[in-house]
Design a protein around this motif. Structure first.
Motif, PDB file in Angstrom:
ATOM      1  N   HIS A 123       0.750  -1.240   0.027  1.00  0.00           N
ATOM      2  CA  HIS A 123      -0.128  -0.179   0.016  1.00  0.00           C
ATOM      3  C   HIS A 123       0.741   1.363  -0.088  1.00  0.00           C
ATOM      4  CE1 HIS A 123       1.056  -0.198   4.295  1.00  0.00           C
ATOM      5  NE2 HIS A 123       0.829   1.115   4.360  1.00  0.00           N
ATOM      6  N   ARG A 124       2.279   1.283   0.578  1.00  0.00           N
ATOM      7  CA  ARG A 124       2.879   2.263   0.727  1.00  0.00           C
ATOM      8  C   ARG A 124       3.466   2.750  -0.996  1.00  0.00           C
ATOM      9  NH1 ARG A 124       6.284  -0.445   5.573  1.00  0.00           N
ATOM     10  NH2 ARG A 124       5.458  -2.166   4.022  1.00  0.00           N
ATOM     11  N   LEU A 125       3.618   1.496  -1.575  1.00  0.00           N
ATOM     12  CA  LEU A 125       3.999   1.984  -3.069  1.00  0.00           C
ATOM     13  C   LEU A 125       3.096   2.411  -3.556  1.00  0.00           C
ATOM     14  CD1 LEU A 125       6.548   0.255  -5.091  1.00  0.00           C
ATOM     15  CD2 LEU A 125       4.212   0.221  -6.128  1.00  0.00           C
ATOM     16  N   LEU A 126       1.590   2.120  -3.615  1.00  0.00           N
ATOM     17  CA  LEU A 126       0.695   2.558  -4.182  1.00  0.00           C
ATOM     18  C   LEU A 126       0.339   3.876  -3.874  1.00  0.00           C
ATOM     19  CD1 LEU A 126      -1.621  -0.603  -4.377  1.00  0.00           C
ATOM     20  CD2 LEU A 126      -0.199   0.088  -6.062  1.00  0.00           C
TER      21      LEU A 126
ATOM     22  N   VAL B  77      -1.163   2.420 -14.785  1.00  0.00           N
ATOM     23  CA  VAL B  77      -1.145   1.325 -15.762  1.00  0.00           C
ATOM     24  C   VAL B  77       0.105   0.268 -15.483  1.00  0.00           C
ATOM     25  CG1 VAL B  77       0.604   2.671 -17.356  1.00  0.00           C
ATOM     26  CG2 VAL B  77      -0.977   1.210 -18.384  1.00  0.00           C
ATOM     27  N   GLY B  78       1.179   0.941 -14.929  1.00  0.00           N
ATOM     28  CA  GLY B  78       2.315  -0.067 -14.719  1.00  0.00           C
ATOM     29  C   GLY B  78       1.735  -1.271 -13.507  1.00  0.00           C
TER      30      GLY B  78
ATOM     31  N   HIS C  25      -6.643   1.516 -19.398  1.00  0.00           N
ATOM     32  CA  HIS C  25      -5.691   2.686 -19.224  1.00  0.00           C
ATOM     33  C   HIS C  25      -4.409   2.876 -20.418  1.00  0.00           C
ATOM     34  CE1 HIS C  25      -6.387   3.344 -15.006  1.00  0.00           C
ATOM     35  NE2 HIS C  25      -7.311   2.491 -15.156  1.00  0.00           N
ATOM     36  N   ARG C  26      -4.134   1.660 -20.976  1.00  0.00           N
ATOM     37  CA  ARG C  26      -3.056   1.545 -21.871  1.00  0.00           C
ATOM     38  C   ARG C  26      -3.672   2.276 -23.344  1.00  0.00           C
ATOM     39  NH1 ARG C  26       2.568  -0.144 -22.462  1.00  0.00           N
ATOM     40  NH2 ARG C  26       2.671   1.024 -24.302  1.00  0.00           N
TER      41      ARG C  26
ATOM     42  N   GLN D 290       1.568   8.045 -11.229  1.00  0.00           N
ATOM     43  CA  GLN D 290       2.403   6.910 -11.869  1.00  0.00           C
ATOM     44  C   GLN D 290       3.361   7.709 -12.772  1.00  0.00           C
ATOM     45  OE1 GLN D 290       1.934   2.865 -13.463  1.00  0.00           O
ATOM     46  NE2 GLN D 290       2.515   3.556 -11.449  1.00  0.00           N
ATOM     47  N   PHE D 291       2.724   8.673 -13.673  1.00  0.00           N
ATOM     48  CA  PHE D 291       3.624   9.250 -14.790  1.00  0.00           C
ATOM     49  C   PHE D 291       4.909   9.841 -13.967  1.00  0.00           C
ATOM     50  CE2 PHE D 291       4.143  12.526 -18.035  1.00  0.00           C
ATOM     51  CZ  PHE D 291       4.156  11.558 -19.130  1.00  0.00           C
TER      52      PHE D 291
END
Ligand code: HEM
Length: 390
Positions: free
Chosen positions: A135-138, A145-146, A156-157, A328-329
């Motif tokens: 959850h920390r990464l998210l 998308v990754g 998404h792609r 994410q970008f």
């Protein structure tokens, strides 16, 4: 009275069953699964550091990271893995290029064999789905998308792909050149102020600023100033979360109001709310312009916002999904590129003959002008060097 007694027995029985099921599940996660997986991988010749209950291999990883913090590498040393990922270094020396380790109770396989990594990354069968992320990464990288699998990934792609057509990339090259010129002008200015005295420029910081600048412009176009503020806040969140990634995570503990969690929630809210305001701003200004085609802007944010308004379900995004994609970008494109640039100039400083060869190629293809996309595509040696260093 009798009825209540039966209900009471039934409720107590149910509670005991639920409790037993929970205890069994916990035993399965904490004890049986690690044991069974370790044995199963051992049979296939894949070994790894020993699992310790709940903590997995995190304690050894933390000890090695702490020791590596004090290591000062020789300037000519390329072996940075011993400094930044000492645990992988140690374990691959001991167990080989493929080994099993444990992030708490989560198993992970580390693959340092390039052929195997290529096979997995180019596999189209769906056998190697993205794992369930921490959850920390998210929270800092976004569930974009990754991180997605299956139909969500396709949706998404399909929305994001038009942001990276050849023509769009050509336009981005112009922006990248402009940001780079700003950075170099700033260096010249600093040198002038120092009156040609010795000045030190920390390249890793400069490249971080540069990639942030480029990404902010490509992602947010005319809103790049507000976008830059969001990314600054996201960078803080990244650093906070990364610092806790090696800590033991007890399932459910992320909902407890500990000082660290509270700080993380505050930072995450700050990023999410700022992005929400930016998205809302785009929607409102498009409305003011009569919602004409393409009125959301031709930057990444524009494409994402447009996807929130479409009636086509296979190309639609929710507000939360747009926020995740923006995060994410930034996360995917920022540090990756900054580190590659830093590493490249570092190696070029050690191999000055290569610096000369690359400079010659740039001067031949671009002269003293500002490189555009067509010129960049002719820089064979430069491209080769970057890929080689990478
Ligand atoms: C040196 C620079 C970069 C490196 C080494 C790099 C590396 C990677 C790798 C290995 C993956 C595949 C991950 C996986 O399948 O699990 C990936 C995916 C991705 N990267 Fe990069 N990347 C770089 C730059 C960028 C930039 C500049 C952006 C955007 C601005 C970006 C955006 C993405 C996205 C959105 C994905 C997910 C793609 C998908 O799943 O369809 N990356 N990157």
């Amino acid at each position: 009275m009798m009825v209540f007694t039966y209900v009471g027995y039934f409720a107590a029985g149910l509670a005991v069953q639920v409790l037993v099921a929970k205890i069994l599940k916990l035993c399965w996660i904490v004890l049986w699964r690690p044991y069974a997986l370790t044995k199963s991988f051992e049979k296939q010749g894949i070994k790894g550091p020993s699992y310790s209950i709940l903590h997995g291999t995190l304690p050894e990883m933390k000890t090695l990271l702490k020791a590596a913090n004090g290591v000062i590498l020789d300037t000519n040393c390329h072996d940075i893995a011993q400094r930044v990922q000492p645990h992988y270094n140690r374990w691959s020396a001991e167990y080989g290029e493929v080994f099993l380790f444990w992030r708490g109770v989560q198993p992970a396989i580390r693959i340092a064999d390039p052929k195997l990594a290529k096979q997995i990354l180019s596999d189209k069968s769906g056998a190697y789905a993205q794992p369930q992320f921490d959850h920390r990464l998210l929270s800092f990288a976004g569930n974009g998308v990754g991180q997605l699998n299956g139909p969500d990934w396709v949706r998404h792609r399909s929305i994001l792909t038009p942001a990276f057509t050849k023509d769009k990339l050509k336009l981005m090259t112009k922006r990248m050149a402009a940001c780079t010129i700003d950075m170099i002008d700033d260096w010249k200015n600093r040198a002038r102020i120092a009156d040609h005295q010795h000045i030190t420029i920390e390249m890793s910081e400069e490249f971080k600023k540069l990639t942030c600048d480029v990404i902010t412009h490509t992602a947010f176009g005319s809103n790049y100033v507000e976008g830059g503020e969001v990314f600054k806040a996201q960078d803080e969140l990244i650093h906070h979360c990364v610092a806790t990634m090696a800590d033991l995570y007890i399932p459910g503990s992320r909902f407890l109001p500990t000082p660290s969690n509270r700080q993380m929630w505050k930072m995450e809210n700050n990023v999410n709310n700022s992005l929400r305001r930016l998205i809302q701003g785009r929607l409102e200004s498009a409305q003011a312009r009569g919602n004409l085609d393409g009125c959301y802007g031709d930057d990444v944010l524009g494409l994402l916002v447009e996807a929130s308004k479409t009636t086509n379900k296979s190309l639609k995004l929710t507000m939360d999904e747009i926020i995740d994609e923006c995060k994410q970008f930034f996360f995917s494109g920022h540090e990756t590129t900054a580190k590659l640039l830093t590493w490249t100039v570092f190696l070029l400083s050690l191999h000055q003959e290569w610096q000369e060869r690359l400079r010659e190629e740039v001067l031949t293809e671009c002269g003293m002008g500002i490189p555009d996309a067509d010129m960049v595509s002719k820089l064979k040696l430069v491209n080769y060097t970057i890929i080689f260093f990478f």
